[in-house]
Design a protein around this motif. Structure first.
Motif, PDB file in Angstrom:
ATOM      1  N   MET A   7       3.645  63.852  47.579  1.00 29.75           N
ATOM      2  CA  MET A   7       3.455  65.203  47.077  1.00 29.75           C
ATOM      3  C   MET A   7       3.963  66.230  48.088  1.00 29.75           C
ATOM      4  N   ASP A   8       5.151  65.994  48.651  1.00 25.16           N
ATOM      5  CA  ASP A   8       5.757  66.940  49.571  1.00 25.16           C
ATOM      6  C   ASP A   8       5.982  68.265  48.863  1.00 25.16           C
ATOM      7  N   SER A   9       5.565  69.358  49.495  1.00 24.90           N
ATOM      8  CA  SER A   9       5.582  70.662  48.841  1.00 24.90           C
ATOM      9  C   SER A   9       6.990  71.100  48.455  1.00 24.90           C
ATOM     10  N   ARG A  10       7.934  70.985  49.373  1.00 25.36           N
ATOM     11  CA  ARG A  10       9.296  71.436  49.079  1.00 25.36           C
ATOM     12  C   ARG A  10       9.921  70.605  47.963  1.00 25.36           C
ATOM     13  N   THR A  11       9.658  69.303  47.980  1.00 22.55           N
ATOM     14  CA  THR A  11      10.196  68.445  46.922  1.00 22.55           C
ATOM     15  C   THR A  11       9.601  68.821  45.577  1.00 22.55           C
ATOM     16  N   GLU A  12       8.290  69.074  45.551  1.00 23.11           N
ATOM     17  CA  GLU A  12       7.649  69.450  44.292  1.00 23.11           C
ATOM     18  C   GLU A  12       8.214  70.757  43.754  1.00 23.11           C
ATOM     19  N   ILE A  13       8.410  71.732  44.629  1.00 22.27           N
ATOM     20  CA  ILE A  13       8.973  73.010  44.195  1.00 22.27           C
ATOM     21  C   ILE A  13      10.371  72.802  43.616  1.00 22.27           C
ATOM     22  N   ARG A  14      11.192  72.052  44.330  1.00 19.50           N
ATOM     23  CA  ARG A  14      12.563  71.822  43.871  1.00 19.50           C
ATOM     24  C   ARG A  14      12.577  71.133  42.510  1.00 19.50           C
ATOM     25  N   GLU A  15      11.788  70.083  42.376  1.00 18.70           N
ATOM     26  CA  GLU A  15      11.804  69.332  41.121  1.00 18.70           C
ATOM     27  C   GLU A  15      11.209  70.138  39.976  1.00 18.70           C
ATOM     28  N   PHE A  16      10.175  70.924  40.267  1.00 16.45           N
ATOM     29  CA  PHE A  16       9.563  71.728  39.211  1.00 16.45           C
ATOM     30  C   PHE A  16      10.521  72.812  38.732  1.00 16.45           C
ATOM     31  N   LEU A  17      11.086  73.583  39.650  1.00 15.53           N
ATOM     32  CA  LEU A  17      11.964  74.677  39.245  1.00 15.53           C
ATOM     33  C   LEU A  17      13.234  74.163  38.574  1.00 15.53           C
ATOM     34  N   SER A  18      13.812  73.098  39.104  1.00 17.26           N
ATOM     35  CA  SER A  18      15.046  72.584  38.497  1.00 17.26           C
ATOM     36  C   SER A  18      14.765  72.011  37.107  1.00 17.26           C
ATOM     37  N   SER A  19      13.600  71.398  36.912  1.00 15.77           N
ATOM     38  CA  SER A  19      13.276  70.862  35.584  1.00 15.77           C
ATOM     39  C   SER A  19      13.024  71.971  34.575  1.00 15.77           C
TER      40      SER A  19
END
Length: 294
Positions: A1-13
């Motif tokens: 649950m890395d924060s930057r990864t979650e942000i990237r995947e959420f916004l791109s999706s």
């Protein structure tokens, strides 16, 4: 649950699901190489520079103001749950990182159990954002007897749905929707409580052992759990089409009360009455909260 990864995947999706026409933008022919909106189009709609939006989508939400986040939510046409999740992710990115920690032990106060027990004609239970079942009334124990068959306590509806799929499919008419709701609820909780070690362990267990959960988790969907319809097939009561209300408990942050009802005079109301009669004849089992109160 890395924060930057979650942000990237959420916004791109979220960006990928919006066609230019839906956002009121010209599509410029059929040669688009990206699904949904381009980053520069999101930046235009949100009123920020392309470089700034690219930094945000790469995980850099720490410096974003609430106004910028609101504009971004509007540009991506986020619903209420998705907007809340975006703000949770931004709040997390502003906080210093910390180790995973065990969530505080949860004990349901005796007066709350009294409230549950006073609800005699509707299944009712108290849970948390991890889908743990912390306390139930007699009707809820009867309704969710298959969930309580797992000896682990507290019982967990997400674990039941994803790791005992045959029993879950027998109980829930709309099984695929239920799996999606479980993943969306847990992702929402992960945004709120990123350092909850028990939640991290649960998501890891479900992702490892359940392909349907893994697919739904990857979708980045989030959902607020407030009300809805639950269609069930109970081994004793038969088909039940129940209206569900999920009420937050202000005095117990993170806990919520779930109550299942049916309009009077409907077949489901009759079946709930049958379930109540059956439950009254049963020996009361060890409760779901024994792990906390015993």
């Amino acid at each position: 649950m890395d924060s930057r990864t979650e942000i990237r995947e959420f916004l791109s999706s979220r960006r990928a699901r919006i066609a230019p026409e839906r956002a009121g933008l010209p599509a410029y022919g059929g040669n688009r190489r990206v699904k949904g909106l381009r980053r520069e189009e999101v930046a235009l709609l949100a009123g920020v520079s392309v470089d700034y939006y690219v930094r945000m989508e790469r995980g850099g939400l720490a410096g974003a103001s609430d106004g910028v986040l609101d504009a971004l939510a509007s540009a991506l046409q986020l619903d209420e749950a998705e907007r809340d999740h975006l703000f949770h992710l931004a709040r997390r990115s502003r906080e210093p990182g910390g180790p995973r920690r065990r969530g505080p032990a949860v004990t349901v106060r005796p007066t709350l159990q009294q409230v549950l027990d006073a609800i005699s004609d509707a299944p009712a239970w108290i849970g948390n954002g991890r889908c743990d079942v912390l306390a139930m009334n007699q009707l809820a124990r009867a309704l969710f007897a298959p969930v309580l068959a797992d000896p682990r306590r507290p019982a967990n509806t997400a674990r039941f749905v994803c790791l005992d799929p045959e029993a879950a499919k027998a109980l829930f008419v709309d099984y695929d929707q239920v799996v999606g709701a479980v993943a969306a609820k847990l992702r929402m909780e992960a945004g709120r409580n990123p350092h909850d070690a028990e939640l991290t362990a649960l998501v890891g267990e479900l992702s490892t052992r359940s392909e349907p959960f893994r697919q739904r988790w990857a979708s980045q969907d989030v959902r607020l759990h407030r009300s809805g319809r639950k269609r069930m097939r109970h081994p004793i009561a038969g088909r039940l089409d129940l209206d569900v209300e999920c009420l937050e408990l202000p005095a117990e942050p993170g806990l919520h009360l779930n109550v299942y009802t049916a309009p009077a005079g409907t077949p489901t109301a009759d079946h709930v009455a049958l379930l109540a009669s059956w439950a009254a004849t049963r020996q009361t089992p060890a409760t779901e909260s024994d792990a906390h109160n015993g």
